[in-house]
Scaffold this active site. Structure first.
Site, PDB file in Angstrom:
ATOM      1  N   LEU A  75      17.943  26.674  14.355  1.00  0.00           N
ATOM      2  CA  LEU A  75      17.673  25.314  14.829  1.00  0.00           C
ATOM      3  C   LEU A  75      16.869  24.500  13.822  1.00  0.00           C
ATOM      4  O   LEU A  75      16.603  23.312  14.058  1.00  0.00           O
ATOM      5  CB  LEU A  75      16.892  25.356  16.157  1.00  0.00           C
ATOM      6  CG  LEU A  75      17.677  25.491  17.467  1.00  0.00           C
ATOM      7  CD1 LEU A  75      18.497  26.769  17.509  1.00  0.00           C
ATOM      8  CD2 LEU A  75      16.736  25.421  18.658  1.00  0.00           C
ATOM      9  N   TYR A 147      21.299  13.991   6.826  1.00  0.00           N
ATOM     10  CA  TYR A 147      21.392  14.790   8.054  1.00  0.00           C
ATOM     11  C   TYR A 147      22.849  15.076   8.410  1.00  0.00           C
ATOM     12  O   TYR A 147      23.237  16.231   8.613  1.00  0.00           O
ATOM     13  CB  TYR A 147      20.699  14.057   9.199  1.00  0.00           C
ATOM     14  CG  TYR A 147      20.635  14.822  10.488  1.00  0.00           C
ATOM     15  CD1 TYR A 147      19.838  15.971  10.608  1.00  0.00           C
ATOM     16  CD2 TYR A 147      21.343  14.409  11.606  1.00  0.00           C
ATOM     17  CE1 TYR A 147      19.768  16.676  11.801  1.00  0.00           C
ATOM     18  CE2 TYR A 147      21.283  15.105  12.800  1.00  0.00           C
ATOM     19  CZ  TYR A 147      20.493  16.236  12.888  1.00  0.00           C
ATOM     20  OH  TYR A 147      20.434  16.938  14.078  1.00  0.00           O
TER      21      TYR A 147
END
Length: 320
Positions: A75, A147
């Site tokens: 994560l 991102y």
């Protein structure tokens, strides 16, 4: 209860990671949480530190890690535009180098590894809602691409390890998720609106507020991640995890004002570059393959989230 396993969670001190740590411990697992605390906080871990099956380690996934584990949830990565655009080069490194290092670890210890990918791989979509087969409409050189493209490259690495090394992988594409422990300064729409409303400040809506998002409560999302990890080996994904109920940003602002009883007014600012105009997951694969779909309505989840931020602002007003 699952059979006890040693589970590594990278980015485990973050918003979603801390809830995942909590849930896996409640399921009887042994959890190793690693985080460099760039956006994650020790505050999120306080209730877990006394648990004998929990270990917290400061570590950056851009560097190799040598531990013995059975499962890995990857994560680690700043996930809000404010945080990931602050140091875009490091954001890309976290997604790409982090994936390489965690895949290498999984290969060495023969662990199943789950990648927390994102709906941002779809960019500003031209297909609505977004199914997993859609390849996306992403600007590869824009301010958000560190991102978007970092996560897309991480998916590539996962599937190459799967094909080349027969590594057991799982890839989840996470849509907008909210709930307690969101960072109060992350710039995300839910946390922004709630903090502004609790302070009776103007609520900032970008554009005309007609752009849409689909909001999934964190407990529902965590349940989906665990179901994917525990699914049959042939189920690798990518699989969309999110709430298909679609709301405009203006609707969200109005709901937050109503729930908080705020005197805030809605004001408008220009829409940021490459901000998606629509975001709604097609979750038919998750429903069919995992038996999963969100259960908590938005108003109920927002009520829990408002209570969290209200307490946080009372106890630690300097945070915001």
């Amino acid at each position: 209860m699952l059979n006890e396993r040693r589970v590594l969670i990278t980015g485990g001190a973050g918003f979603i990671g801390s809830h995942l740590c909590e849930r896996l411990l409640a399921d009887g697992q042994e959890v190793l949480c690693i985080d460099n605390f760039y956006t994650g906080t020790r505050r999120n871990m306080h209730s877990l530190l006394s648990n004998s099956r929990f270990e917290l380690m400061r570590h950056d996934v851009c560097f190799p890690l040598y531990v013995e584990v059975d499962q890995i949830y990857n994560l680690a990565c700043p996930a809000s535009p404010i945080h990931y655009q602050h140091d875009p080069v490091q954001t890309t490194k976290t997604s790409v180098h982090g994936a390489i290092n965690m895949l290498g670890l999984a290969k060495r210890v023969k662990a199943t590894i789950l990648q927390a990918s994102t709906s941002e791989v779809y960019g500003d979509p031209t297909v609505h809602p977004q199914p997993e087969e859609y390849w996306g409409n992403v600007n590869p050189i824009g301010p958000r691409s560190c991102y978007d493209e970092g996560k897309r490259c991480a998916e590539t690495l996962f599937f190459d390890y799967y094909r080349q090394h027969t590594l057991p992988i799982k890839v989840a594409r996470i849509f907008n998720t909210y709930g307690p422990r969101m960072h109060p300064n992350d710039g995300r729409v839910v946390s922004n609106f709630i903090v502004q409303a609790l302070k009776n400040k103007d609520i900032t809506v970008y554009g005309d507020g007609g752009q849409t998002r689909s909001f999934c409560y964190v407990d529902d999302l965590v349940d989906g991640l665990i179901r994917l990890m525990e699914s049959k080996s042939e189920i690798v994904g990518p699989i969309n995890l999110g709430n298909p109920s679609e709301f405009t940003i203006r609707q969200l602002a109005e709901i937050v004002i109503d729930l908080t009883g705020s005197a805030s007014k809605i004001i408008h600012r220009p829409l940021p570059q490459d901000d998606p105009k629509q975001r709604q997951p097609d979750i038919s694969k998750a429903q069919e393959l995992l038996g999963w779909q969100p259960v908590l309505p938005l108003a109920d989840g927002l009520t829990k989230t408002v209570a969290y931020f209200d307490e946080l602002l009372t106890k630690e007003p300097a945070l915001v």
